[in-house]
Design a protein around this motif. Sequence first.
Motif, mmCIF file in Angstrom:
data_model
loop_
_atom_site.group_PDB
_atom_site.id
_atom_site.type_symbol
_atom_site.label_atom_id
_atom_site.label_comp_id
_atom_site.label_asym_id
_atom_site.label_seq_id
_atom_site.Cartn_x
_atom_site.Cartn_y
_atom_site.Cartn_z
ATOM 1 N N ILE A 9 82.731 13.648 68.796
ATOM 2 C CA ILE A 9 82.922 12.875 67.986
ATOM 3 C C ILE A 9 84.310 12.393 67.671
ATOM 4 N N PRO A 10 84.740 11.176 67.398
ATOM 5 C CA PRO A 10 86.169 10.939 67.256
ATOM 6 C C PRO A 10 86.651 11.428 65.834
ATOM 7 N N ASP A 11 88.009 11.746 65.670
ATOM 8 C CA ASP A 11 88.530 12.000 64.504
ATOM 9 C C ASP A 11 88.229 11.302 63.138
ATOM 10 N N SER A 12 88.149 9.876 63.240
ATOM 11 C CA SER A 12 87.791 9.028 62.236
ATOM 12 C C SER A 12 86.184 9.525 61.742
ATOM 13 N N LEU A 18 77.149 22.434 57.712
ATOM 14 C CA LEU A 18 77.503 21.238 58.315
ATOM 15 C C LEU A 18 78.822 20.767 58.547
ATOM 16 N N GLU A 19 79.771 21.194 57.809
ATOM 17 C CA GLU A 19 81.032 21.118 57.930
ATOM 18 C C GLU A 19 81.705 21.596 59.368
ATOM 19 N N THR A 20 81.325 22.988 59.203
ATOM 20 C CA THR A 20 81.602 23.787 60.605
ATOM 21 C C THR A 20 81.031 23.010 61.772
ATOM 22 N N GLN A 21 79.557 22.797 61.831
ATOM 23 C CA GLN A 21 78.969 21.927 62.811
ATOM 24 C C GLN A 21 79.867 20.651 63.417
ATOM 25 N N VAL A 22 79.994 19.904 62.362
ATOM 26 C CA VAL A 22 80.758 18.684 62.702
ATOM 27 C C VAL A 22 82.248 18.964 63.323
#
Length: 124
Positions: free
Chosen positions: A91-94, A78-82
């Motif tokens: 998606i933005p940095d935030s 999930l971290e990799t996909q995000v």
Amino acid sequence: MKPKSYRDLIAWQKAMDLAAEVHPIAVSFPKHEMFALTSQVNRAATSIPSNISEGQGRRSTGEFIHFLGIAKGSLNELETQVTLALRYDYIPDSVHDRILEHTNEVGRLLNGLIDALERRQQHR
């Protein structure tokens, strides 16, 4: 002592929160990603609490630890996909940073649960 239910586990509760947070973000990705990144993000996010609950329902501590390891793998996925979604400007940095804060929290909880189960297993 084994929890009466997976629902009692903070790791499961936080993983459920993470999956619920990620879903609306994933479905906002471009339509051409519906069967690619959107689907992968939702599958990985869903897999985390699902594996926690499945493992808790198994007969042995070793099996529970195994399923928690699978949950950790899904968390990394999930971290990799995000991060890919960030790089693709979906998606933005935030949003990326907020999700990674939550994945870090779930990861710490999973590690703590695995450590506790391994200690308990050694004392048997």
